[in-house]
Design an enzyme around this catalytic site. Structure first.
Site: not given
Ligand code: GLN
Length: 477
Positions: A89, A164, A188
């Site tokens: 990532k 994400s 994510s």
């Molecule tokens: N979808 C969650 C958020 O937007 C988790 C994001 C993540 O784990 N980086 O905060």
């Protein structure tokens, strides 16, 4: 003429099988790396999974490894990930590579050093081939907040692969690399793993080093990863974990006690708070089917109650933006970011206004609000207390049970554009995953089926702190 709307999925062997072929000379690393880079570039035209490629570095490394294999260098031949292509990532710093955090604000940044967990994989012979698209700094659940455009689902280009870590999951599903490193602050890794039919693992907080990873919310951030097989997850975790002097929150695992037992003696808890009416029918059916399949293989499966789970999402969306607003302060146009004007304030304001994506601004505004004088007691401090209560309830559950099961998400891969303009709808996708990050416990997404559109479904399993390896004993359907 029909328009291409999905990719053919390239199937891949488990890592150990490939490493064996490499060591025996059956597979040349240069050929393998070239094949994966070519596939990565081909699919990128359709699914936008990558922000950059690390082709030159990858090919140099591949040639070096092939040479060492020919010379029968015993040290090289003992490496556990020898010649294995992988991706990360784009929140991971990798020396000399462009590292954007998927934000236009950092589009020109070249990382000065390599994140610990990436280095540990490379030290075992793994070869980085590309850096994956994602929501900026990890803020999102669909990849649509990325400054570089959304990643598309390999099985249906009109849908999100989940976020994400959208590019990591989408590209692995499509056959690129053998694993992808990503981050899990509130789901994510687990969410896109579920949407893409992969294994996605978030270790215990402090088990894997955060050094060299763009911070989102420091008390939640966990370096996790995706793989196609559970044995790959176990192998990779054993390579990455453990004390790192550059991250004070990491543990010396030799000093930690943990439980080891067999599947047949597992006690499994099903908390009713995770089984709300909002769960999509096919998700519910797939989860029920897995529970039925598991029943005869374990000692006990029992419904329980963890009442504070109901408040987890609200607490998460107070505490995480609070930590984000503080972590984002480093992007000030001096330490990082565009230098447009000599005047500090003018540069700070203009740079952040132009180059921060909408969701980045939204998180900073929510975070500064809940931390501000007059509101901090009402929101931030209260949320901290609820987090402690939730931790205590999980401690009590783990006195009696080994595993907690739940859906990963109430929904399957949804359409791009469906939720992006309604942040509350988007935040609801995270309702089940944020719990493990609030508590700090390990959690995994295991593929258990698919819906009528062919979109995959995952089940989430959680264990007590440091009992990560219990999760790897859960069977595959
Ligand atoms: N979808 C969650 C958020 O937007 C988790 C994001 C993540 O784990 N980086 O905060």
């Amino acid at each position: 003429m029909s328009v291409l709307n999905s990719l053919d999925i390239v199937s891949r062997d488990p890592i150990e099988v490939v490493v064996k072929k490499i060591k025996s000379g059956e597979v040349k690393v240069v050929d393998l790396v070239k094949e994966h880079i070519k596939l990565a570039k081909d699919i990128n035209k359709y699914i936008n999974a990558f922000i950059s490629f690390t082709e030159d570095l990858a090919l140099q490394e591949a040639e070096r490894i092939d040479y060492s294999i020919r010379k029968k260098d015993t040290q090289v031949l003992s490496k556990k990930l020898l010649g294995i292509p992988f991706t990360v990532k784009d929140l991971y710093l990798v020396e000399k590579t462009k590292t954007t955090f998927a934000s236009k604000y950092m589009q020109d940044f070249i990382a000065p050093y390599t994140a610990t967990v990436v280095k540990r994989c490379m030290d075992e012979g793994a070869i980085l081939i590309a850096k994956c698209n994602c929501d900026p700094w990890g803020y999102g659940a669909s990849g649509e907040n990325s400054g570089f455009g959304p990643t598309k689902h390999p099985l249906d280009f009109t849908r999100t692969p989940g976020g994400s870590s959208s590019g990591s999951a989408a590209s692995l599903l499509a056959g690129v690399g053998y694993f992808s490193l990503a981050t899990d602050t509130g789901g994510s890794v687990r969410l896109p793993a579920s949407f893409c039919g992969l294994y996605g693992f978030k270790p215990t907080y402090g088990r894997n080093s955060r050094y060299g990873i763009g911070a989102m919310a420091s008390s939640f951030d966990t370096p996790g990863f995706f793989a196609r097989y559970i044995q790959d997850i176990q192998l990779l975790q054993s390579i990455m974990e453990g004390k790192d002097n550059n991250d004070a929150t990491t543990f010396d695992l030799s000093k930690i006690s943990y439980i080891d037992k067999n599947l047949s003696s597992f006690k499994v808890a099903i908390p009713k708070e995770f089984f709300t009416d909002g769960i999509n029918k096919s998700v519910r059916q797939a989860i029920d089917r897995y529970i039925e399949f598991l029943k005869p293989q374990v000692k006990l499966i029992q419904e329980v109650s963890i009442p504070t789970v109901e408040y987890a999402l609200a607490v998460y969306y107070i505490l995480v933006p609070a930590e984000i607003s503080s972590n984002q302060a480093r992007y000030d146009g001096v330490r990082y970011g565009p230098q447009l004007f000599d005047d500090y304030t003018k540069n700070l304001l203009t740079g952040r206004s132009i180059f921060f994506e909408k969701e980045v601004k939204r998180r900073i505004i929510i975070g500064t609000y809940v931390l501000s004088k007059g509101y901090a007691d009402q929101y931030y401090h209260r949320a901290l207390l609820v987090r402690e209560k939730l931790k205590k309830e999980f401690q009590d559950i783990f006195k009696e049970f080994d595993i907690v099961l739940s859906p990963v998400s109430p929904v399957t891969a949804f359409k791009l554009g469906e939720k992006v303009n309604d942040p509350l709808q988007m935040y609801l996708v995270d309702v089940f995953t944020v719990v493990a990050n609030l508590v700090g416990i390990p959690a995994i997404s295991i593929p258990v089926g698919s819906d009528s559109n062919g979109m995959p479904i995952g089940i989430q399993a959680m264990a007590d702190n440091f009992n990560d390896y219990l999760l790897f004993k859960l069977p595959t359907l």
